[in-house]
Scaffold this motif. Sequence first.
Motif, mmCIF file in Angstrom:
data_model
loop_
_atom_site.group_PDB
_atom_site.id
_atom_site.type_symbol
_atom_site.label_atom_id
_atom_site.label_comp_id
_atom_site.label_asym_id
_atom_site.label_seq_id
_atom_site.Cartn_x
_atom_site.Cartn_y
_atom_site.Cartn_z
ATOM 1 N N LYS A 246 0.677 -1.296 -0.079
ATOM 2 C CA LYS A 246 -0.163 0.065 -0.053
ATOM 3 C C LYS A 246 0.697 1.315 -0.178
ATOM 4 C CE LYS A 246 -3.924 -2.043 0.277
ATOM 5 N NZ LYS A 246 -4.696 -2.381 -0.771
ATOM 6 N N HIS B 128 -4.491 -1.505 8.424
ATOM 7 C CA HIS B 128 -5.190 -1.162 7.171
ATOM 8 C C HIS B 128 -5.607 0.390 7.726
ATOM 9 C CE1 HIS B 128 -8.779 -0.320 4.538
ATOM 10 N NE2 HIS B 128 -7.838 -0.724 3.577
ATOM 11 N N ASP C 168 -10.589 0.654 -2.304
ATOM 12 C CA ASP C 168 -9.586 -0.525 -2.453
ATOM 13 C C ASP C 168 -9.559 -1.225 -3.830
ATOM 14 O OD1 ASP C 168 -8.751 -0.188 0.167
ATOM 15 O OD2 ASP C 168 -9.868 -1.730 0.974
ATOM 16 N N ASP D 256 -7.980 1.133 -6.302
ATOM 17 C CA ASP D 256 -6.268 1.235 -6.090
ATOM 18 C C ASP D 256 -5.708 0.117 -6.487
ATOM 19 O OD1 ASP D 256 -4.233 2.516 -4.693
ATOM 20 O OD2 ASP D 256 -4.481 1.463 -2.812
ATOM 21 N N ASN D 257 -6.466 -1.031 -6.416
ATOM 22 C CA ASN D 257 -5.856 -2.357 -6.860
ATOM 23 C C ASN D 257 -5.793 -2.193 -8.550
ATOM 24 O OD1 ASN D 257 -5.509 -3.290 -4.474
ATOM 25 N ND2 ASN D 257 -7.269 -4.611 -4.339
#
Length: 194
Positions: free
Chosen positions: A41, A83, A125, A128-129
């Motif tokens: 991350k 996280h 998320d 982001d991925n």
Amino acid sequence: MKKQLIDDSILVGRYINGDEKALEILINRHSQKIYSFIFSKVFDKDICEDIFQDTFIKVIRTLKRGSYNEEGKFLPWVMRIAHNLIIDHFRKNTRMPKFEGTDDFNIFSVLGDSSLNAEKQIIKDQVDNDVRSLINELPNDQKEVLIMRMYKDMSFKEISETTGVSINTALGRMRYAIINLRKIIDKNSIILTS
């Protein structure tokens, strides 16, 4: 004979009752997975190590306070703490990933939304991925400059010094990286909005 692994929940119980070695076993057992998750991350070794340490400081404080009640789900609980610390890092860090360019390609602005609910977080998320996998399709020289600029917030002068190319070459690679990302997005009909 192979040594039987002691269940996480038993180790947690032992640590709460004063057995310091139990926590060491838990950390050793899960450290690689947690560290890799954090690094995936933040893309920065120093920040990753800080967040990793903060994660276990929070774990220790929670266990010592007697506030742990995750019923044997130690690793998912620790991952949630990590996280949340990653999100906190990006929120309070003014050097958070951002794109200073054309307004029509500001996909990185989804990071750091302080009003994320669970659904938005899942979408964030996923975006982001998706962005990370798109970046991985770029040629290495473009990918390198893009990551340094957007995730590490390095100046083009710093990028130039790190990569050993001129500032103009670094700027050119960044420009081509953005052009190629747009092409990949168009080709795959990807919609990067939530």
